[in-house]
Write a protein that holds these residues in place. Structure first.
Motif, PDB file in Angstrom:
ATOM      1  N   LEU A 250       0.892  -1.114   0.263  1.00  0.00           N
ATOM      2  CA  LEU A 250      -0.027   0.205   0.198  1.00  0.00           C
ATOM      3  C   LEU A 250       0.731   1.406  -0.064  1.00  0.00           C
ATOM      4  N   ARG A 251       2.037   1.318   0.634  1.00  0.00           N
ATOM      5  CA  ARG A 251       2.889   2.305   0.813  1.00  0.00           C
ATOM      6  C   ARG A 251       3.294   2.615  -0.629  1.00  0.00           C
ATOM      7  N   ASP A 252       3.848   1.664  -1.261  1.00  0.00           N
ATOM      8  CA  ASP A 252       4.504   1.551  -2.554  1.00  0.00           C
ATOM      9  C   ASP A 252       3.392   2.248  -3.460  1.00  0.00           C
ATOM     10  N   ILE A 253       2.101   1.785  -3.568  1.00  0.00           N
ATOM     11  CA  ILE A 253       0.997   1.991  -4.193  1.00  0.00           C
ATOM     12  C   ILE A 253       0.678   3.615  -4.257  1.00  0.00           C
ATOM     13  N   GLN A 254       0.570   4.028  -2.939  1.00  0.00           N
ATOM     14  CA  GLN A 254       0.396   5.491  -2.622  1.00  0.00           C
ATOM     15  C   GLN A 254       1.267   6.202  -3.183  1.00  0.00           C
ATOM     16  N   SER A 255       2.757   6.001  -3.086  1.00  0.00           N
ATOM     17  CA  SER A 255       3.765   6.613  -3.302  1.00  0.00           C
ATOM     18  C   SER A 255       3.567   6.943  -5.221  1.00  0.00           C
ATOM     19  N   ILE A 256       2.917   5.864  -5.705  1.00  0.00           N
ATOM     20  CA  ILE A 256       2.731   6.178  -7.301  1.00  0.00           C
ATOM     21  C   ILE A 256       1.630   7.115  -7.469  1.00  0.00           C
ATOM     22  N   ILE A 257       0.547   6.841  -6.496  1.00  0.00           N
ATOM     23  CA  ILE A 257      -0.868   7.972  -6.399  1.00  0.00           C
ATOM     24  C   ILE A 257      -0.455   9.271  -6.392  1.00  0.00           C
ATOM     25  N   ASP A 258       0.468   9.352  -5.231  1.00  0.00           N
ATOM     26  CA  ASP A 258       0.817  10.685  -4.989  1.00  0.00           C
ATOM     27  C   ASP A 258       1.744  11.512  -5.897  1.00  0.00           C
ATOM     28  N   GLY A 259       2.379  10.808  -6.820  1.00  0.00           N
ATOM     29  CA  GLY A 259       3.373  11.074  -7.805  1.00  0.00           C
ATOM     30  C   GLY A 259       4.999  11.262  -7.387  1.00  0.00           C
ATOM     31  N   GLN A 260       5.142  10.573  -6.121  1.00  0.00           N
ATOM     32  CA  GLN A 260       6.302  10.628  -5.665  1.00  0.00           C
ATOM     33  C   GLN A 260       7.371   9.595  -6.373  1.00  0.00           C
ATOM     34  N   GLU A 261       6.617   8.536  -6.959  1.00  0.00           N
ATOM     35  CA  GLU A 261       7.361   7.393  -7.381  1.00  0.00           C
ATOM     36  C   GLU A 261       6.799   7.199  -8.894  1.00  0.00           C
ATOM     37  N   PRO A 262       7.446   7.673 -10.012  1.00  0.00           N
ATOM     38  CA  PRO A 262       7.110   7.514 -11.622  1.00  0.00           C
ATOM     39  C   PRO A 262       6.919   6.010 -12.083  1.00  0.00           C
ATOM     40  N   ALA A 263       7.765   5.354 -11.553  1.00  0.00           N
ATOM     41  CA  ALA A 263       7.848   3.792 -12.120  1.00  0.00           C
ATOM     42  C   ALA A 263       6.927   2.923 -11.181  1.00  0.00           C
ATOM     43  N   VAL A 264       6.502   1.959 -12.031  1.00  0.00           N
ATOM     44  CA  VAL A 264       5.282   1.192 -11.257  1.00  0.00           C
ATOM     45  C   VAL A 264       5.982  -0.440 -11.388  1.00  0.00           C
ATOM     46  N   ASN A 265       6.268  -1.070 -10.406  1.00  0.00           N
ATOM     47  CA  ASN A 265       6.996  -2.518 -10.527  1.00  0.00           C
ATOM     48  C   ASN A 265       5.967  -3.420 -11.306  1.00  0.00           C
ATOM     49  N   ASP A 266       6.478  -4.560 -11.658  1.00  0.00           N
ATOM     50  CA  ASP A 266       5.834  -5.432 -12.352  1.00  0.00           C
ATOM     51  C   ASP A 266       4.640  -6.130 -11.365  1.00  0.00           C
ATOM     52  N   ASP A 267       4.801  -6.270 -10.210  1.00  0.00           N
ATOM     53  CA  ASP A 267       3.925  -6.843  -9.225  1.00  0.00           C
ATOM     54  C   ASP A 267       2.652  -6.103  -9.247  1.00  0.00           C
ATOM     55  N   ILE A 268       2.907  -4.589  -9.040  1.00  0.00           N
ATOM     56  CA  ILE A 268       1.841  -3.774  -9.069  1.00  0.00           C
ATOM     57  C   ILE A 268       1.181  -3.603 -10.342  1.00  0.00           C
ATOM     58  N   GLN A 269       1.888  -3.484 -11.511  1.00  0.00           N
ATOM     59  CA  GLN A 269       1.279  -3.636 -12.987  1.00  0.00           C
ATOM     60  C   GLN A 269       0.272  -4.915 -13.070  1.00  0.00           C
ATOM     61  N   LYS A 270       0.661  -6.053 -12.695  1.00  0.00           N
ATOM     62  CA  LYS A 270      -0.063  -7.267 -12.571  1.00  0.00           C
ATOM     63  C   LYS A 270      -1.450  -7.078 -11.721  1.00  0.00           C
ATOM     64  N   LEU A 271      -1.253  -6.270 -10.666  1.00  0.00           N
ATOM     65  CA  LEU A 271      -2.582  -6.242  -9.918  1.00  0.00           C
ATOM     66  C   LEU A 271      -3.470  -5.246 -10.649  1.00  0.00           C
ATOM     67  N   VAL A 272      -3.022  -4.487 -11.673  1.00  0.00           N
ATOM     68  CA  VAL A 272      -3.884  -3.482 -12.521  1.00  0.00           C
ATOM     69  C   VAL A 272      -4.353  -4.064 -13.646  1.00  0.00           C
ATOM     70  N   PHE A 273      -3.700  -4.740 -14.474  1.00  0.00           N
ATOM     71  CA  PHE A 273      -3.982  -5.206 -15.592  1.00  0.00           C
ATOM     72  C   PHE A 273      -4.114  -6.904 -15.781  1.00  0.00           C
ATOM     73  N   ASP A 274      -3.665  -7.600 -14.573  1.00  0.00           N
ATOM     74  CA  ASP A 274      -3.824  -9.115 -14.855  1.00  0.00           C
ATOM     75  C   ASP A 274      -4.412  -9.624 -13.073  1.00  0.00           C
ATOM     76  N   TYR A 275      -5.509  -8.973 -12.729  1.00  0.00           N
ATOM     77  CA  TYR A 275      -5.888  -9.171 -11.581  1.00  0.00           C
ATOM     78  C   TYR A 275      -5.855 -10.771 -11.120  1.00  0.00           C
ATOM     79  N   ASP A 276      -6.492 -11.407 -11.689  1.00  0.00           N
ATOM     80  CA  ASP A 276      -6.610 -13.149 -11.596  1.00  0.00           C
ATOM     81  C   ASP A 276      -5.256 -13.529 -11.328  1.00  0.00           C
TER      82      ASP A 276
END
Length: 458
Positions: free
Chosen positions: A274-300
């Motif tokens: 959640l801390r990593d995701i929030q840093s992306i939402i807040d604009g503090q971290e531009p890159a999105v790691n592969d695990d978080i990308q999977k949460l968004v684009f391949d949830y199953d």
């Protein structure tokens, strides 16, 4: 002789009123004394002519009786000495009238004062009796309280002794009780830095110790609390709770401990995610790691991976992975997706200043093996020359130094960026890559970044 006769004749010829005024003054002085005595007595509002009010001040009553009697006595003493001619005067008649009225009044006042005094004495006697009764009741109550205090102290001492004896019986097992404290109930905290250890030897000891504690509880039920202050979070100070814990049995407590560990690990990982995701939402971290990308684009696939990670821990306690274990992450995923979509609309891949055909060819060749179905859109390098760094091999150490063999400039690397669209993703993303070589040897892929920054596919 002639002179003496003349003087006597002169005195005899003085006017008579001079002697009469002096006499009158003397008589009036007598009347004034009576008036003064009459005026000294003022009728109190607390006397209605028959009875004196109970609330009348006793000093005022005594003073009034005395002044009333003094007035009557003064009249009786002085008035008979007044000249008869003067007694016939208006002033004397008024005093006579006042006297006539005052005598029966004073008698009534005296009689009422005597009754008032008797009533006051009776009230005082009743008050004293009440006081003595209250004092006796207070003493009896104090004696009763003292007896109860003594009994309570004796009972407290007995309870404390019983509690102490009971704790001595479970003392060999206190380490196990502390190790399983939070597993029994999270509101309790162990006194020492003691925690559950998930090893077969200790698990066997936990179960055996809990069984022994249960035996003590059955044979010697926990004594009632002593009434002393007990820290509510201290399980080791609460025999009744200890026996409730032991009644659950070692198997149940170990299962609770294993479940708590699994939940704590999941909570820790969830907070980090959640801390990593929030840093992306807040604009503090531009890159999105592969695990978080999977949460968004391949949830199953993401959910299956998470369940597979935690499943062994829950299998140990014959439970399935809780359905709500990832609820907080699932709840924030739509917000994350919206932020990624925003970045993909507003960010542009920065032009890379350098090219290297050999490196680019290697990246294009290796990319499909790393990201299946990936589409390469752009590629470039951050600098043209190979960056060299030394190889250091440890040789030995002494008291002062560590010694290394240094092969200067043996390893070389280049960094670059690709704009790529992964399979199943609606957006492109920029990813950094590194290639390396030894001296002028063959080029190898060192790494593709484990995350990407979403941007336009142009």
């Amino acid at each position: 002789m002639c002179r003496l006769l003349f003087f006597l004749a002169f005195i005899a010829g003085l006017p008579a009123p001079a002697r009469a005024d002096y006499f009158t003054d003397q008589q009036n002085e007598l009347l004034r004394q009576i008036e003064h005595a009459f005026n000294a007595y003022v009728r109190g509002t607390w006397f209605d002519g028959t009875k004196i009010a109970a609330e009348a001040p006793s000093a005022n009553v005594s003073s009034s009786v005395r002044k009333c009697n003094d007035a009557v006595a003064k009249f009786d003493q002085v008035f008979p000495t007044v000249d008869a001619k003067i007694r016939a005067g208006d002033r004397a008649r008024k005093l006579q009238q006042r006297y006539t009225e005052l005598v029966p009044h004073c008698r009534a006042l005296k009689s009422a004062a005597e009754a008032y005094a008797r009533e006051a004495q009776a009230r005082a006697a009743r008050a004293e009796a009440d006081r003595q009764a209250a004092a006796a009741a207070t003493k009896a109550e104090a004696d009763k309280a003292a007896a109860k205090t003594d009994a309570d102290r004796k009972a407290l001492g007995e309870r404390r002794a019983a509690i102490g004896e009971w704790f001595r019986k479970i003392e060999p097992y206190t380490a196990t009780i502390q190790a399983l404290t939070t597993s029994y109930d999270p509101k309790f905290r162990p006194r020492a830095q003691t925690s559950y250890t998930d090893s077969p030897q200790l698990i066997a000891k936990y179960k055996a110790d809990i069984a022994e504690v249960h035996k003590v509880c059955v044979a010697t039920p926990p004594p009632p609390p002593s009434g002393d202050h007990v820290e509510p979070h201290d399980l080791l100070a609460q025999p009744i709770e200890i026996c409730k814990m032991a009644a659950l049995g070692g198997d149940a407590l170990v299962k609770r401990a294993k479940r708590r560990i699994a939940i704590n690990v999941a909570d820790l990982n969830t907070k980090r995610l959640l801390r990593d995701i929030q840093s992306i939402i807040d604009g503090q971290e531009p890159a999105v790691n592969d695990d978080i990308q999977k949460l968004v684009f391949d949830y199953d696939a993401w959910l299956a991976g998470m369940v597979a990670f935690y499943k062994p821990k829950f299998d140990e306690i014959d439970e399935t992975v809780p359905a709500d274990l990832f609820a907080a992450v699932v709840a924030i995923a739509p917000t994350l997706r919206a932020k990624i979509d925003e970045h993909a609309r507003t960010r542009t891949f920065p032009a890379q200043p350098f090219r290297d055909a050999q490196v680019e060819a290697l990246v294009k060749k290796k990319l499909p093996g790393t990201f299946k179905g990936a589409k390469l859109v752009k590629i470039g390098l951050s600098y043209s020359a190979w960056q060299a760094f030394d190889e250091r091999t440890w040789v030995k150490s002494d008291a002062n130094y560590d010694y290394y063999r240094v092969n200067q400039g043996k390893n070389r690397y280049k960094r670059g960026w690709i704009l790529v669209q992964l399979a199943g993703h609606p957006h492109c993303q920029a990813r950094e890559f590194i290639v390396r070589r030894v001296k002028n040897g063959p080029i190898e892929i060192d790494s593709f970044d484990g995350g990407g920054t979403f941007m336009k596919c142009e």
